[in-house]
Enzyme design. Structure first.
Site, PDB file in Angstrom:
ATOM      1  N   ASN A  63       1.738   3.025  -2.628  1.00 20.59           N
ATOM      2  CA  ASN A  63       1.095   3.960  -3.567  1.00 20.59           C
ATOM      3  C   ASN A  63      -0.175   4.538  -2.967  1.00 20.59           C
ATOM      4  O   ASN A  63      -0.464   5.727  -3.122  1.00 20.59           O
ATOM      5  CB  ASN A  63       0.794   3.264  -4.893  1.00 20.59           C
ATOM      6  N   ASN A  89      -4.470   2.067 -13.567  1.00 20.22           N
ATOM      7  CA  ASN A  89      -3.497   1.158 -12.959  1.00 20.22           C
ATOM      8  C   ASN A  89      -2.120   1.802 -13.046  1.00 20.22           C
ATOM      9  O   ASN A  89      -1.864   2.641 -13.921  1.00 20.22           O
ATOM     10  CB  ASN A  89      -3.490  -0.174 -13.714  1.00 20.22           C
ATOM     11  N   MET A 110      -3.733  -7.441  -7.114  1.00 17.00           N
ATOM     12  CA  MET A 110      -3.094  -8.565  -7.805  1.00 17.00           C
ATOM     13  C   MET A 110      -4.072  -9.461  -8.556  1.00 17.00           C
ATOM     14  O   MET A 110      -3.836 -10.656  -8.700  1.00 17.00           O
ATOM     15  CB  MET A 110      -2.263  -9.389  -6.795  1.00 17.00           C
ATOM     16  N   LYS A 138     -15.640 -16.146  -9.875  1.00 20.41           N
ATOM     17  CA  LYS A 138     -15.084 -14.799 -10.059  1.00 20.41           C
ATOM     18  C   LYS A 138     -16.225 -13.799 -10.275  1.00 20.41           C
ATOM     19  O   LYS A 138     -16.180 -12.676  -9.793  1.00 20.41           O
ATOM     20  CB  LYS A 138     -14.138 -14.821 -11.267  1.00 20.41           C
ATOM     21  N   HIS A 190       2.031   0.702 -13.246  1.00 16.27           N
ATOM     22  CA  HIS A 190       2.885  -0.457 -13.505  1.00 16.27           C
ATOM     23  C   HIS A 190       4.346  -0.004 -13.505  1.00 16.27           C
ATOM     24  O   HIS A 190       4.675   1.020 -14.125  1.00 16.27           O
ATOM     25  CB  HIS A 190       2.515  -1.093 -14.852  1.00 16.27           C
ATOM     26  N   GLY A 239       0.781  -1.237   0.000  1.00 18.77           N
ATOM     27  CA  GLY A 239       0.000   0.000   0.000  1.00 18.77           C
ATOM     28  C   GLY A 239       0.808   1.279   0.000  1.00 18.77           C
ATOM     29  O   GLY A 239       0.318   2.321   0.438  1.00 18.77           O
TER      30      GLY A 239
END
Ligand code: GRF
Length: 201
Positions: free
Chosen positions: A13, A106, A89, A64, A108, A11
């Protein structure tokens, strides 16, 4: 605008985003942390900042789709406008992505499309590239893929260890992610033909 951060781990970010909000740099409300891991450091960070936490675990659902339906119901309860993935994730399904099209970001730790996946820093280091960096992008149906919002590079010097490189990347992430979110909240981002245009208005 109401923001939900999705995180699975440390965490850092998320913390950088909280700090930017505290400094008044984000014209939005950090309404919710969605977390799929009871052990995640992000949970205590949220609690300290008095941000609501929804712990939603994949293993508590038969499929899911049911897991994502629970997330969607929670997002609706909090009237969420923007989803910020910060070390989450899991790959979101195409149905989920369509529902929040252009409203999921997102971060990366590489210059996409290079070094996708969960070991981007290590992979760039092992490959021996001289330059890597950080990408913030809108999310589409594919992993680490979608219109690029911001990208900045980091040099890999000969003296850099993997740990040193990781520290440089994370420092840049903590600057870049709040910037990208601020652009979204300020309505400065427009997607056209799968590319992000920055408006200067
Ligand atoms: C970051 O390196 C981010 O780029 C990647 O996952 C990591 C999350 O780190 N998607 P943290 O949990 O924010 O510290």
């Amino acid at each position: 605008m109401n923001i939900a951060v999705f995180a699975s781990g440390r965490g850092s970010n998320f913390t950088a985003i909280i700090q930017a909000a505290k400094k008044g740099k984000l014209k939005g409300n950090l309404a919710l942390l969605i977390c799929d891991n009871h052990q995640a450091g992000a949970i205590s960070r949220a609690k300290r900042a008095k941000i609501k936490v929804a712990e939603i675990l994949r293993e508590d659902f038969a499929s899911k789709a049911e897991f994502e339906n629970k997330i969607i119901r929670t997002l609706k309860d909090y009237k969420i406008d923007l989803i910020v993935l910060a070390g989450f994730m899991r790959l979101l399904s195409p149905d989920f992505v369509r529902l929040y099209q252009g409203r999921i970001m997102n971060i990366h730790p590489s210059i996409l499309p290079a070094f996708k996946g969960g070991h981007a820093i290590q992979d760039a280091f092992d490959y021996g590239v001289k330059v890597t960096g950080v990408t913030v992008h809108f999310v589409d149906e594919l992993m680490d893929h979608g219109p690029v919002i911001l990208q900045e590079t980091v040099k890999i010097e000969e003296k850099d260890t993997r740990e040193k490189l990781e520290a440089k990347i994370h420092k840049l992430e903590h600057k870049l992610y709040p910037e990208a979110i601020a652009l979204f909240l300020g309505k400065k981002l427009r997607i056209s033909k799968r590319k992000v245009k920055l408006s200067t208005r």
